[in-house]
Structures are given as C-alpha cells and as structure tokens.
Motif scaffolding. Structure first.
Motif, PDB file in Angstrom:
ATOM      1  N   ALA A 187       0.835  -1.158   0.030  1.00 38.49           N
ATOM      2  CA  ALA A 187       0.019  -0.026   0.130  1.00 38.49           C
ATOM      3  C   ALA A 187       1.009   1.326   0.106  1.00 38.49           C
ATOM      4  O   ALA A 187       0.274   2.222  -0.076  1.00 38.49           O
ATOM      5  N   GLY A 188       2.345   1.154  -0.090  1.00 37.96           N
ATOM      6  CA  GLY A 188       3.026   2.278  -0.185  1.00 37.96           C
ATOM      7  C   GLY A 188       3.388   2.915   1.137  1.00 37.96           C
ATOM      8  O   GLY A 188       3.751   4.072   1.164  1.00 37.96           O
ATOM      9  N   ILE A 189       3.224   2.134   2.329  1.00 35.25           N
ATOM     10  CA  ILE A 189       3.306   2.700   3.386  1.00 35.25           C
ATOM     11  C   ILE A 189       4.740   1.985   4.232  1.00 35.25           C
ATOM     12  O   ILE A 189       4.908   0.967   4.556  1.00 35.25           O
ATOM     13  N   GLY A 190       5.570   2.953   4.597  1.00 34.20           N
ATOM     14  CA  GLY A 190       6.746   2.378   4.779  1.00 34.20           C
ATOM     15  C   GLY A 190       7.070   2.265   6.325  1.00 34.20           C
ATOM     16  O   GLY A 190       8.356   1.843   6.609  1.00 34.20           O
ATOM     17  N   ALA A 191       6.070   2.637   7.227  1.00 33.58           N
ATOM     18  CA  ALA A 191       6.791   2.623   8.814  1.00 33.58           C
ATOM     19  C   ALA A 191       5.253   2.238   9.369  1.00 33.58           C
ATOM     20  O   ALA A 191       4.080   2.684   8.976  1.00 33.58           O
ATOM     21  N   PRO A 192       5.153   2.011  10.492  1.00 27.73           N
ATOM     22  CA  PRO A 192       4.158   1.428  11.379  1.00 27.73           C
ATOM     23  C   PRO A 192       3.304   2.687  11.839  1.00 27.73           C
ATOM     24  O   PRO A 192       4.077   3.808  11.872  1.00 27.73           O
ATOM     25  N   LYS A 244      -7.237  -1.620   2.685  1.00 25.02           N
ATOM     26  CA  LYS A 244      -8.507  -2.091   2.259  1.00 25.02           C
ATOM     27  C   LYS A 244      -8.963  -1.871   0.925  1.00 25.02           C
ATOM     28  O   LYS A 244      -9.661  -2.581   0.204  1.00 25.02           O
ATOM     29  N   LYS A 245      -8.258  -1.100   0.266  1.00 24.95           N
ATOM     30  CA  LYS A 245      -8.543  -0.673  -1.191  1.00 24.95           C
ATOM     31  C   LYS A 245      -7.918  -1.445  -2.306  1.00 24.95           C
ATOM     32  O   LYS A 245      -8.127  -1.578  -3.231  1.00 24.95           O
ATOM     33  N   ARG A 246      -6.822  -2.238  -1.755  1.00 24.06           N
ATOM     34  CA  ARG A 246      -6.235  -3.027  -2.487  1.00 24.06           C
ATOM     35  C   ARG A 246      -6.640  -4.595  -2.347  1.00 24.06           C
ATOM     36  O   ARG A 246      -7.270  -4.979  -1.504  1.00 24.06           O
ATOM     37  N   PRO A 247      -6.349  -5.206  -3.546  1.00 28.19           N
ATOM     38  CA  PRO A 247      -6.981  -6.679  -3.762  1.00 28.19           C
ATOM     39  C   PRO A 247      -6.589  -7.562  -2.462  1.00 28.19           C
ATOM     40  O   PRO A 247      -7.109  -8.496  -1.782  1.00 28.19           O
ATOM     41  N   GLY A 261      -5.850  -6.638   0.640  1.00 31.73           N
ATOM     42  CA  GLY A 261      -6.677  -6.449   1.666  1.00 31.73           C
ATOM     43  C   GLY A 261      -8.128  -6.658   2.056  1.00 31.73           C
ATOM     44  O   GLY A 261      -8.568  -6.504   3.008  1.00 31.73           O
ATOM     45  N   LYS A 262      -8.676  -7.329   0.908  1.00 34.52           N
ATOM     46  CA  LYS A 262      -9.976  -7.704   0.985  1.00 34.52           C
ATOM     47  C   LYS A 262     -10.046  -8.880   2.106  1.00 34.52           C
ATOM     48  O   LYS A 262      -9.208 -10.064   2.154  1.00 34.52           O
ATOM     49  N   GLY A 263     -11.128  -8.870   2.938  1.00 33.72           N
ATOM     50  CA  GLY A 263     -11.487  -9.513   4.170  1.00 33.72           C
ATOM     51  C   GLY A 263     -10.498  -9.583   5.226  1.00 33.72           C
ATOM     52  O   GLY A 263     -10.397 -10.469   5.990  1.00 33.72           O
ATOM     53  N   VAL A 264      -9.354  -8.570   5.388  1.00 32.95           N
ATOM     54  CA  VAL A 264      -8.402  -8.414   6.279  1.00 32.95           C
ATOM     55  C   VAL A 264      -9.179  -7.330   7.253  1.00 32.95           C
ATOM     56  O   VAL A 264      -9.671  -6.427   6.640  1.00 32.95           O
ATOM     57  N   ASP A 265      -9.175  -7.751   8.565  1.00 27.62           N
ATOM     58  CA  ASP A 265      -9.841  -6.891   9.407  1.00 27.62           C
ATOM     59  C   ASP A 265      -8.736  -5.690   9.777  1.00 27.62           C
ATOM     60  O   ASP A 265      -7.380  -5.935   9.698  1.00 27.62           O
ATOM     61  N   CYS A 266      -9.200  -4.659  10.065  1.00 28.75           N
ATOM     62  CA  CYS A 266      -8.239  -3.462  10.196  1.00 28.75           C
ATOM     63  C   CYS A 266      -7.346  -3.824  11.582  1.00 28.75           C
ATOM     64  O   CYS A 266      -6.270  -3.690  11.569  1.00 28.75           O
ATOM     65  N   PHE A 267      -8.008  -3.951  12.788  1.00 23.20           N
ATOM     66  CA  PHE A 267      -7.462  -3.646  14.037  1.00 23.20           C
ATOM     67  C   PHE A 267      -7.983  -4.679  14.841  1.00 23.20           C
ATOM     68  O   PHE A 267      -9.442  -5.011  14.761  1.00 23.20           O
ATOM     69  N   LEU A 268      -7.194  -5.289  15.937  1.00 18.95           N
ATOM     70  CA  LEU A 268      -7.740  -6.226  17.015  1.00 18.95           C
ATOM     71  C   LEU A 268      -7.137  -6.172  18.133  1.00 18.95           C
ATOM     72  O   LEU A 268      -5.974  -6.013  18.035  1.00 18.95           O
ATOM     73  N   THR A 269      -7.857  -5.886  19.268  1.00 19.47           N
ATOM     74  CA  THR A 269      -7.386  -6.000  20.589  1.00 19.47           C
ATOM     75  C   THR A 269      -8.146  -6.875  21.285  1.00 19.47           C
ATOM     76  O   THR A 269      -9.396  -7.110  20.798  1.00 19.47           O
ATOM     77  N   GLU A 270      -8.010  -7.371  22.463  1.00 17.78           N
ATOM     78  CA  GLU A 270      -8.711  -8.119  23.083  1.00 17.78           C
ATOM     79  C   GLU A 270      -9.820  -7.392  23.806  1.00 17.78           C
ATOM     80  O   GLU A 270      -9.758  -6.824  24.920  1.00 17.78           O
ATOM     81  N   VAL A 271     -11.292  -7.677  23.339  1.00 15.00           N
ATOM     82  CA  VAL A 271     -12.333  -6.930  23.910  1.00 15.00           C
ATOM     83  C   VAL A 271     -13.548  -8.083  24.386  1.00 15.00           C
ATOM     84  O   VAL A 271     -14.617  -7.798  24.630  1.00 15.00           O
ATOM     85  N   GLY A 272     -13.122  -9.319  24.222  1.00 16.52           N
ATOM     86  CA  GLY A 272     -14.072 -10.300  24.736  1.00 16.52           C
ATOM     87  C   GLY A 272     -14.139  -9.992  26.552  1.00 16.52           C
ATOM     88  O   GLY A 272     -13.037  -9.295  27.006  1.00 16.52           O
ATOM     89  N   LYS A 273     -14.945 -10.805  26.962  1.00 11.91           N
ATOM     90  CA  LYS A 273     -15.434 -10.313  28.407  1.00 11.91           C
ATOM     91  C   LYS A 273     -14.362 -11.116  29.242  1.00 11.91           C
ATOM     92  O   LYS A 273     -14.850 -12.131  29.988  1.00 11.91           O
ATOM     93  N   THR A 274     -13.089 -10.954  29.215  1.00  5.50           N
ATOM     94  CA  THR A 274     -12.048 -11.700  29.704  1.00  5.50           C
ATOM     95  C   THR A 274     -11.085 -10.724  30.383  1.00  5.50           C
ATOM     96  O   THR A 274     -11.382  -9.363  30.186  1.00  5.50           O
ATOM     97  N   GLU A 275      -9.869 -10.927  31.246  1.00  6.46           N
ATOM     98  CA  GLU A 275      -9.025 -10.154  31.793  1.00  6.46           C
ATOM     99  C   GLU A 275      -8.272  -9.289  30.574  1.00  6.46           C
ATOM    100  O   GLU A 275      -7.986  -7.964  30.889  1.00  6.46           O
ATOM    101  N   GLY A 276      -8.357  -9.741  29.291  1.00  4.74           N
ATOM    102  CA  GLY A 276      -7.824  -9.081  28.228  1.00  4.74           C
ATOM    103  C   GLY A 276      -8.493  -7.926  28.211  1.00  4.74           C
ATOM    104  O   GLY A 276      -7.958  -6.742  27.481  1.00  4.74           O
ATOM    105  N   LEU A 277      -9.648  -7.672  28.342  1.00  8.56           N
ATOM    106  CA  LEU A 277     -10.426  -6.523  28.190  1.00  8.56           C
ATOM    107  C   LEU A 277     -10.111  -5.707  29.327  1.00  8.56           C
ATOM    108  O   LEU A 277     -10.057  -4.211  28.841  1.00  8.56           O
ATOM    109  N   THR A 278      -9.950  -5.934  30.290  1.00  9.98           N
ATOM    110  CA  THR A 278      -9.270  -4.775  31.419  1.00  9.98           C
ATOM    111  C   THR A 278      -7.964  -4.248  31.030  1.00  9.98           C
ATOM    112  O   THR A 278      -7.893  -3.041  30.903  1.00  9.98           O
TER     113      THR A 278
END
Length: 433
Positions: A167-172, A187-190, A192-209
């Motif tokens: 996507a032409g992005i050189g740094a995080p 997401k505009k590139r082939p 990136g289709k079907g790839v989720d953008c971001f994930l962090t733990e938000v299920g109802k577990t200690e990870g959500l805290t």
C-alpha cells in the motif's frame, strides 16, 4: 559448536542449586523468610507449557533433586479461570499448589489476603537487583516482596509488513489516526480484501481490562489513581473508551472480537485475518513459525502501540512466582524459585517462547537479539508501561471493568453511562475496609 542455552542451563544447575542453601530469611512474625521451612516434593501451578521448555527445566531440577521433585500443574488458558482456581485453593487452605505462577496484577490481592508468604531478598534470599526495575514492583505489596518476577510483558502492535508495503506505507502507525489511514489504504487493494483492520482483546475476559486500561491511559486518563481512588469518570477516560467503541461500531474491529479471548485473537492474526493486532510478546515466536501453523511468518513486525497523539500507554504484564502460605516444603520452593529466576533458565525460556525475560542483561544477549530483533522495542515498552488497576479486591474490580466496557462496546449502554456506573462500583470496591 556453541552449546545450546538449555544445555548451558542444565550444566549449571548443580552450581545454581549449591548457591540455594537454607531457608534464607529472618525469623519471627511476618518477617521475610519466616516459615520457609520443609523440604520435599513441590508443585507449580502455572499456565500451559506449549513449548515444552518449562518441563525440560523442571526435569533438569528433578534429576538433580531426586528427593525434592517438582511437578507442573497446568491451569486453564483464560487468566480469570486461572485466578479462580488459585483463589479456590487458597480459600480451602489447600497445599495442592506449592508455587503459584501469578499474573503480575494479582500480587496485591493474594498478599493482602495472606495467601502468600513474604519472600526474602539479599544474599541468602532472592536477588532482584539484576531485574528490570519495572518488573520488581509487580511482585511487591506495601514495599515487601511476595512474588519473584519470572517473565514480563507489555502491549505491542503487531502489523503486517507485506500489506503495508504494497500500500506504499513504509512505517508502522504512531497514532490512531495514522492506523486508520493505513487501514483504509490497505483495504482498497486486492490483498486487503477480507482483512480486518485492528484487533485487541475485547471479549469479556481479563484481556478486556488490559485493552481498556491501555486505551484510556493512551488518551491521558486512568481507571484508578495512584492513591487507589477511582478516576474513570473523566473526559480523558471517555475518549479512550470511545476509541474502542468506535472501532467496533465502524467495523474497523470485527464484532467477532467481542467473543474472542487472547488465544482466539492470536489465531485470528496468525491466519492472516488482521492488519494490526495489539498483543503480548509471546505471540511473536508462534506467529513466526514456518511449520505451516502461521500464515504470516516472515510478513509481520512489531512496534509500540499507537495513541491519539503519539505512542500509546502500554500496560505491564508478565508472570511472577509466589509461595502459597498453605503449602508444605517451602524451603524447597524457595530454592526452585531461585533456580528458575536465574539468567540461564530465563534465557532458555525466552528463546523457546519469545516471552520477555525480567533479567535486564538478557535484552543485550546476542542469541536472543538474533532471534528476536524486536527486544529493544520491547524493553522500552516494559520500562514505560503503566500498571493495571491493583486492588486487594481485584476480582471484583476487573469484573466491574469488564462488565462496563463490554456493555459499551456491544452497544447496550453509552460510554458515558458505562463510565459513570463503573466509577460508582469501583468506589465501593476500593473503599477502605
């Protein structure tokens, strides 16, 4: 040929044990080392040993100590379930668990309830001077050592290098805005289709805290202040919670995340289904495997988690070893903790799992740096990481946080109402006894 770290650890076991003599503490009352008597078999209640390295280290101990055998008791994957097992054991005053592998945030609760024995420091006790200072505080309660730091952790941003490059992005990304912009490009590139953008733990577990504490801390807020008073009902805390709520509402984070625990998130990222993933260091080794279990091997890297204006506020994780107040053979347990805390054993464990060591010198170790080039980033993250809310009633505190935040994320309540209610609940839970 250079000997392997495990071979070095095993070869040095006799020397390590020779240095672990006696009860190593002061006598009387609640003094450090008091009651650390008795020798014989011990158990270690801990997380699952997926690499097999922990068992190898225990086997080496057992060969050297035939009359003081150690046995691993594996606990469930979810931290909440681990804690419940340990609390049940303590409430029953059972000696089934000799050594407890505690999440760093449980120290206050277990020590306050007198479920742990105070550990001695110094020449005859445990040497904490070689550890990262940030890790030592996680094992202390009211200035006294109750748990020895064994592994550390801080939140990191895993990202797909291949997708960003295409996507032409050189740094995080360094900010939330940059992360969303990068996601839009991918997401505009082939690819990136079907790839989720971001994930962090938000299920109802200690990870959500953890996720809530990081988002709120990154926005300049906090959940509980340094004096133990709840501080969650603020504009800064709302901005942090709104970041997570909007991520779900806008589809940047999949709604499926609301039911995933940490391992579910790891599998999601390793399957190539997420562009950015907030996760602990242990994921690095698993995601890098080339045995077919990971679709992102060689195509990811890690960076500090982003925040609204720059790097975010990661929370501190890790595991500490403590001795149950109800166990027998506490002298043997203390020696075992000394053995496992040694740099050779920590290095072996880190090489096998990518878990962060607590011995500071290991972050400059050539073998570890060769395998895990992200160690300097990880060390900085640990040194700058903040704590999760620590409380004697931690079970109630984390449950209240999870309930309020999950309610806002699932759309059952507004973020403002969730935080107002959480402030009141935390006030009751953290009030002086």
């Amino acid at each position: 040929m250079r000997p392997t770290p495990l071979a070095c650890a095993f070869a040095g076991l006799a020397l390590t044990l020779a240095a672990c003599g006696g009860d190593g503490g002061e006598d009387g009352g609640d003094a450090a080392g008091a009651g650390l008597t008795g020798r014989g078999p011990i158990t270690l209640a801990t997380v699952k040993d997926r690499s097999g390295t922990l068992q190898e280290l225990v086997d080496a101990w057992n060969r050297a100590r035939p009359k003081e055998q150690a046995r691993i008791i594996e606990l469930p994957d979810k931290p909440g379930d681990q804690r419940r097992r340990m609390v049940q054991n303590a409430n029953a005053k059972s000696g089934a668990y000799t050594i407890l592998s505690l999440d760093v945030v449980w120290t206050a609760e277990f020590a306050a309830n007198r479920w742990l024995v105070q550990l001695p420091k110094g020449p005859d006790g445990l040497d904490t001077t070689k550890l990262l200072p940030a890790t030592v505080t996680t094992g202390e309660y009211r200035g006294r050592l109750y748990a020895m730091p064994m592994t550390s952790a801080a939140g990191l941003l895993y990202y797909r290098t291949d997708l960003l490059q295409k996507a032409g992005i050189g740094a995080p990304p360094k900010t939330w805005r940059e992360m969303w912009a990068a996601c839009d490009k991918v997401k505009k590139r082939p690819e990136g289709k079907g790839v989720d953008c971001f994930l962090t733990e938000v299920g109802k577990t200690e990870g959500l805290t953890v996720s809530a504490a990081e988002a709120i801390g990154s926005a300049g807020g906090s959940i509980v202040g340094a004096d133990g008073t709840p501080t969650v009902n603020t504009p800064q805390a709302k901005a942090g919670l709104d970041f997570l709520v909007k991520a779900v509402k806008d589809g940047r984070m999949p709604r499926a995340a609301l039911t995933l625990d940490g391992e579910g998130g790891r599998r999601h990222f390793q399957a190539g289904k997420a562009l950015f993933h907030r996760q602990w260091p242990y994921q690095y080794d698993l995601a890098a495997k080339t045995d077919g279990s990971s679709k992102v091997a060689g195509r990811f890297a890690v960076a500090p988690i982003p925040g609204p204006k720059g790097p975010g506020a990661a929370r501190l994780g890790g595991r500490n070893y403590a001795i149950s107040a109800f166990a027998e053979n506490k002298a043997t347990a203390l020696d075992f903790i000394k053995y496992m805390a040694d740099g050779a054993q920590q290095k072996a464990g880190s090489l096998a799992t990518s878990q962060a060591p607590t011995v500071a010198a290991l972050y400059d170790d050539p073998d570890l740096l060769e395998k895990y080039p992200f160690l300097p980033t990880l060390k900085t993250a640990i040194e700058n990481a903040g704590p999760r809310p620590s409380a004697a009633k931690y079970g109630g505190v984390t449950s209240a946080i999870q309930g309020a935040v999950h309610g806002a994320l699932s759309g059952k309540t507004s973020s403002g109402a969730a935080l107002t209610g959480l402030q009141a609940k935390l006030g009751r839970l953290t009030a002086a006894r």
